[in-house]
Design a protein around this motif. Structure first.
Motif, PDB file in Angstrom:
ATOM      1  N   VAL A 265       0.545  -1.269   0.036  1.00  0.00           N
ATOM      2  CA  VAL A 265      -0.098  -0.390   0.169  1.00  0.00           C
ATOM      3  C   VAL A 265       0.639   1.603  -0.414  1.00  0.00           C
ATOM      4  CG1 VAL A 265      -1.622   0.729   1.248  1.00  0.00           C
ATOM      5  CG2 VAL A 265      -1.780  -1.380   1.204  1.00  0.00           C
ATOM      6  N   PRO A 266       0.901   1.837  -0.851  1.00  0.00           N
ATOM      7  CA  PRO A 266       1.145   3.392  -1.098  1.00  0.00           C
ATOM      8  C   PRO A 266       1.751   4.417   0.334  1.00  0.00           C
ATOM      9  CG  PRO A 266      -0.315   3.727  -2.455  1.00  0.00           C
ATOM     10  CD  PRO A 266      -0.644   1.704  -1.887  1.00  0.00           C
ATOM     11  N   ALA A 267       2.861   5.076   1.124  1.00  0.00           N
ATOM     12  CA  ALA A 267       1.950   5.692   1.900  1.00  0.00           C
ATOM     13  C   ALA A 267       2.029   7.281   1.771  1.00  0.00           C
ATOM     14  CB  ALA A 267       3.518   5.681   2.765  1.00  0.00           C
ATOM     15  N   LEU A 268       1.677   8.222   1.940  1.00  0.00           N
ATOM     16  CA  LEU A 268       1.415   9.367   1.732  1.00  0.00           C
ATOM     17  C   LEU A 268       2.772  10.258   2.379  1.00  0.00           C
ATOM     18  CD1 LEU A 268      -2.271  10.637   2.310  1.00  0.00           C
ATOM     19  CD2 LEU A 268      -0.708   9.893  -0.466  1.00  0.00           C
ATOM     20  N   THR A 269       3.546  10.940   1.773  1.00  0.00           N
ATOM     21  CA  THR A 269       4.610  12.115   2.115  1.00  0.00           C
ATOM     22  C   THR A 269       3.588  12.999   2.428  1.00  0.00           C
ATOM     23  OG1 THR A 269       4.593  12.401   0.252  1.00  0.00           O
ATOM     24  CG2 THR A 269       6.532  10.787   0.349  1.00  0.00           C
ATOM     25  N   PRO A 270       4.899  13.587   3.179  1.00  0.00           N
ATOM     26  CA  PRO A 270       4.043  15.441   4.039  1.00  0.00           C
ATOM     27  C   PRO A 270       4.247  16.475   3.128  1.00  0.00           C
ATOM     28  CG  PRO A 270       5.752  14.596   5.301  1.00  0.00           C
ATOM     29  CD  PRO A 270       5.347  13.585   4.464  1.00  0.00           C
ATOM     30  N   TRP A 271       2.326  17.386   3.114  1.00  0.00           N
ATOM     31  CA  TRP A 271       2.153  17.890   2.323  1.00  0.00           C
ATOM     32  C   TRP A 271       2.105  19.505   2.855  1.00  0.00           C
ATOM     33  CZ3 TRP A 271      -2.235  17.598  -1.397  1.00  0.00           C
ATOM     34  CH2 TRP A 271      -2.823  19.287  -2.968  1.00  0.00           C
ATOM     35  N   THR A 272       3.332  20.570   2.362  1.00  0.00           N
ATOM     36  CA  THR A 272       3.067  21.204   3.711  1.00  0.00           C
ATOM     37  C   THR A 272       3.340  22.892   1.934  1.00  0.00           C
ATOM     38  OG1 THR A 272       5.741  20.831   2.710  1.00  0.00           O
ATOM     39  CG2 THR A 272       4.727  20.189   5.301  1.00  0.00           C
ATOM     40  N   LEU A 273       2.693  24.147   2.326  1.00  0.00           N
ATOM     41  CA  LEU A 273       2.453  25.104   1.819  1.00  0.00           C
ATOM     42  C   LEU A 273       3.990  25.950   2.794  1.00  0.00           C
ATOM     43  CD1 LEU A 273      -0.906  25.407   1.479  1.00  0.00           C
ATOM     44  CD2 LEU A 273       0.851  24.194  -0.139  1.00  0.00           C
ATOM     45  N   SER A 274       4.232  26.584   1.700  1.00  0.00           N
ATOM     46  CA  SER A 274       5.442  27.869   2.436  1.00  0.00           C
ATOM     47  C   SER A 274       4.903  28.977   1.362  1.00  0.00           C
ATOM     48  CB  SER A 274       6.407  27.220   2.902  1.00  0.00           C
ATOM     49  OG  SER A 274       7.027  26.778   1.217  1.00  0.00           O
ATOM     50  N   VAL A 275       6.092  30.301   1.753  1.00  0.00           N
ATOM     51  CA  VAL A 275       5.673  31.717   0.788  1.00  0.00           C
ATOM     52  C   VAL A 275       6.353  31.156  -0.064  1.00  0.00           C
ATOM     53  CG1 VAL A 275       5.759  33.668   0.965  1.00  0.00           C
ATOM     54  CG2 VAL A 275       5.292  32.458   3.047  1.00  0.00           C
ATOM     55  N   TYR A 276       6.884  31.399  -1.246  1.00  0.00           N
ATOM     56  CA  TYR A 276       7.651  31.604  -2.016  1.00  0.00           C
ATOM     57  C   TYR A 276       8.492  32.642  -2.166  1.00  0.00           C
ATOM     58  CZ  TYR A 276       9.531  31.620  -6.929  1.00  0.00           C
ATOM     59  OH  TYR A 276      10.785  32.171  -7.717  1.00  0.00           O
TER      60      TYR A 276
END
Length: 593
Positions: A265-276
């Motif tokens: 089963v594939p695992a989800l990696t952290p999905w983060t947002l940041s200021v460009y």
């Protein structure tokens, strides 16, 4: 002091076997893209250590799948599988040297004869009439003809000898290259067997090979006159293999499951947002160094601590175990996989060609229906909703469809589990005539202060069942049409006939009336034997398809598609009417009408 003499080392008994000659395939299980082979060997062992060498195993063998099962008073110690390195090909031999020498001599002799012929031609052209006695001219010509003829025969004989020598050289070089056709059987298995007593031992090699597969195919025959179970479905399998070893008179099992290795089963990696933040340009040398360090860090992150995990050792049981034989029954294992044992024995050569076998012949029930979309095509399509009321899982495949003995078309069969239904198109039925009459339009105005233009459209459709009056069945014909859908709040579309219900929406755009949803999915009776419903809702209780609870009721009518379900007796005719209104403020230019 007396020294005890150490015991002599016990000699290892070596047994050399050739796989295709000294064994028999006792079972083949074919999957999609691979096959599992079971080979049985019978041989005699001596008490103590024996080394079994088996050559001629297929090159496409999956070494990870290789296992050994035995029966007898013996213990398996170790098993190795390796590729046999081909011996060096000799480049010469006494025979080849003799042939090459003879060819060289014949070539020199041929060159001399050709030179003699050229000299003779030169001499004849140099002779002048004033230097030659006329009485001797006949003798000169006769001698020239005789000599030239002998030289021509010599040339012919030498050319024949050179051709035979070239063929002998090619044959000798072919012998030196060794036997051909066995490059696909270049694996060797070495098995250590310790025997408690001298006698016969049975060993089975079980291994998976690629370059073998099977695919499903069907013949679907429809008897339109049959009242009960009109569908005859012949389930076939096309088996193809090019493993290098022929399967001669083997019990064959077809598996619908697909073996997978290392699939989790594939695992989800952290999905983060940041200021460009834009990257500040740096010098190329510094950038190259940073990239190199980043790649090194990525490589270290991918590699697990301590390097790659070691391969798991093979654990062999010392106790006797019986070799398992598959049964030949056709069985289904729920909705996940199925096993088909082909009755009797079958031979599948390693030729890469498809070999067809019949799995089973089924007689199935089906609901016949006729569908027409007259706005696009007035022809009527016949289709059958076939229920797989058998215990067999149907794989995806291509079907040849026959109606009343005549070939109609090729159709794709989807994966079908037991007790599941699937649609099968049966071509066109010219005996059902559908007429799509020209559309009529009427324009009017409404309103006192805010005037609106109202366009009223009427579309008439006639359906005629021209089948013979002697046909007892009443046909169920589905006619599909549509009304336009407004994408602008100033344009309003109202369905007048048939009186199907649209859901009421609140300000947020969500459905506010649950009761309205229920009314929307219900059919509206138009006339005797004719009901209208939003397209999609007919797949519920009307046609024996999915249940009403499974319908996406909120989506019904959103695209304006609706249909009539008409029950028409032979020689019967029905008329359908579709009417809708489009209203917009006066002067509005409506696009799409």
């Amino acid at each position: 002091m007396t020294m005890d003499t150490p015991p002599a080392f016990q000699a290892v008994n070596t047994i050399d076997l050739v796989s295709i000659k000294d064994s028999k395939i006792i079972n083949v299980s074919v999957y999609s893209g691979r096959a599992e082979i079971t080979r049985l060997f019978k041989f005699s062992v001596k008490t103590g250590q024996n080394q079994l060498n088996i050559v001629g195993l297929p090159r496409v063998l999956d070494k990870e799948s290789f296992r050994v099962e035995g029966r007898g008073a013996a213990t398996i110690h170790d098993v190795t599988v390796a590729t046999i390195a081909p011996p060096p090909i000799p480049t010469t031999s006494p025979t080849l040297k003799s042939l090459l020498s003879k060819k060289k001599q014949d070539e020199k002799a041929l060159a001399r004869v050709q030179k003699s012929l050229n000299s003779l031609e030169t001499y004849l052209t140099s002779v002048k009439a004033e230097h030659l006695d006329v009485s001797k001219l006949q003798e000169v010509v006769r001698q020239y003809d005789t000599t030239a003829g002998q030289l021509d025969e010599k040339v012919t004989e030498l050319e024949k000898q050179l051709k035979e020598t070239d063929e002998a050289i090619a044959e000798e070089r072919k012998k030196l290259a060794g036997p051909t056709g066995n490059e696909k059987l270049n694996l060797k298995a070495t098995i250590g067997v310790f025997a408690d007593i001298e006698g016969e031992v049975k060993i089975a090699l079980i291994y998976a090979v690629s370059c073998a597969t099977w695919s499903a195919g069907y013949d679907i025959r429809v008897d339109m006159q049959a009242q009960d179970k009109p569908i005859s479905l012949i389930y076939k399998a096309s088996i193809t293999q090019s493993t290098g070893e022929d399967w001669d008179d083997v019990p064959l099992t077809l598996e619908t499951a697909t073996p997978t290795f290392g699939v989790g089963v594939p695992a989800l990696t952290p999905w983060t947002l940041s200021v460009y933040r834009p990257v500040v340009p740096v010098r190329s040398a510094i950038r190259s160094k940073s990239v190199g360090m980043a790649r090194s860090m990525m490589a270290m992150a991918v590699m697990p601590p301590g390097g790659p995990p070691p391969a798991q050792p093979v654990v062999w049981e010392s106790e006797e175990s019986d070799i398992q034989y598959r049964g030949l029954q056709v069985s289904s294992k729920g909705n996940v996989s199925a096993t088909f044992g082909v009755p009797g024995l079958i031979s599948i050569p390693s030729d890469g060609e498809g070999h067809n076998v019949t799995i089973v012949k089924l007689t199935l029930e089906a609901d016949m229906s006729w569908v027409c979309v007259p706005k696009k095509d007035s022809r009527v399509h016949l289709r059958a909703k076939i229920k797989n009321a058998s215990e067999y899982t149907l794989l995806a495949g291509t079907a040849s469809v026959y109606v009343d003995g005549s070939f109609i078309s090729k159709s794709d069969v989807p994966p079908v589990s037991p007790d599941e239904s699937f649609d099968c198109p049966l071509g066109l039925d010219p005996s059902i005539r559908v007429t799509y009459h020209p559309r009529s339009k009427k324009t009017s105005q409404s309103g006192f202060y805010n005037k609106s233009t109202v366009h009223t459209y009427t579309q008439r459709i006639t359906v005629h069942n021209t089948k013979s009056s002697g046909t007892p069945d009443t046909l169920k014909i589905k006619v599909v049409d549509q009304v336009p859908v407004s994408e602008d709040s100033t344009i309003n579309v109202k369905l007048v006939q048939p009186a199907l219900v649209l859901p009421s929406l609140d300000v947020s755009g969500t459905v506010s009336s649950v009761a309205g949803l229920g009314e929307k999915a219900k059919p509206v009776k138009v006339s005797s034997g004719v009901v209208a419903v939003w397209d999609g809702a007919d797949e519920g209780g009307l046609s024996g398809g999915q249940g009403q609870d499974d319908l996406d009721v909120e989506s019904l009518g959103k695209e304006g598609r609706l249909c009539w379900i008409c029950s028409i007796a032979p020689q019967g005719k029905v008329g359908l009417a579709l009417q809708w209104e489009v209203s917009a403020p006066l002067g509005t230019n409506i696009s799409g009408l």
